[in-house]
Design a protein around this motif. Structure first.
Motif, PDB file in Angstrom:
ATOM      1  N   VAL A   1       0.860  -1.179   0.000  1.00  0.00           N
ATOM      2  CA  VAL A   1       0.000   0.000   0.000  1.00  0.00           C
ATOM      3  C   VAL A   1       0.896   1.229   0.000  1.00  0.00           C
ATOM      4  O   VAL A   1       1.762   1.367   0.867  1.00  0.00           O
ATOM      5  CB  VAL A   1      -0.933   0.016   1.238  1.00  0.00           C
TER       6      VAL A   1
ATOM      7  N   LYS B   1      -4.635   0.433  -2.925  1.00  0.00           N
ATOM      8  CA  LYS B   1      -5.843   0.863  -2.211  1.00  0.00           C
ATOM      9  C   LYS B   1      -6.849  -0.284  -2.095  1.00  0.00           C
ATOM     10  O   LYS B   1      -7.493  -0.459  -1.063  1.00  0.00           O
ATOM     11  CB  LYS B   1      -6.497   2.060  -2.914  1.00  0.00           C
TER      12      LYS B   1
ATOM     13  N   CYS C   1      -2.916  -2.688   6.109  1.00  0.00           N
ATOM     14  CA  CYS C   1      -2.463  -3.609   5.069  1.00  0.00           C
ATOM     15  C   CYS C   1      -2.645  -5.040   5.567  1.00  0.00           C
ATOM     16  O   CYS C   1      -2.143  -5.382   6.643  1.00  0.00           O
ATOM     17  CB  CYS C   1      -0.991  -3.351   4.749  1.00  0.00           C
TER      18      CYS C   1
END
Length: 139
Positions: A16, A58, A76
């Motif tokens: 991420v 995302k 994450c």
């Protein structure tokens, strides 16, 4: 620490990645005493909702909510690092994990205001908003 209010950020494994512009810069750094934040232990800095954009991953983010389910906490799923949350106290802002910002460490802050999340202002408007100050003194 970088002097600009715009930072690149990422989780620990890099799955991420994002860019964020901070409202109030690094001076917006806060912690919270709610049950979740106390266990998470992160220093969060402030961004407007449109100040955070993802450059990678995302769609990988996992959402965690509890109690009133007003706040949205994202992390994450690969490395487990909390990246940001949509605030219960101000749903027009994100709190962003300062440790995810390139060139920033939570140990860069000599003092961090600790908000009273146990007596949340949305639950008790008469409660004090600040619970205390967390200090880091380098050895």
């Amino acid at each position: 620490m970088p002097s600009s209010d715009t930072y690149n950020g990422a989780c620990h494994c890099g799955a991420v990645q994002f860019k964020v512009t901070l409202k109030g810069g690094l001076e917006s750094a806060r912690r919270c005493t709610c049950s979740y934040c106390s266990m998470r232990g992160a220093v969060a800095v402030t961004s407007a909702l449109d100040g955070l954009s993802f450059t990678k991953g995302k769609d990988l983010l996992t959402l965690y909510q509890f109690n009133t389910k007003s706040a949205e906490h994202y992390f994450c799923p690969t490395c487990g690092i909390y990246t940001h949350h949509k605030r219960r106290s101000n749903p027009n802002e994100f709190g962003v994990n300062a440790a995810c910002l390139e060139g920033v460490s939570p140990f860069d802050f000599a003092e961090v205001i600790v908000n009273n999340g146990v007596q949340h202002p949305n639950d008790d408007p008469n409660a004090p908003t600040v619970a205390g100050v967390l200090r880091f003194i380098k050895a």
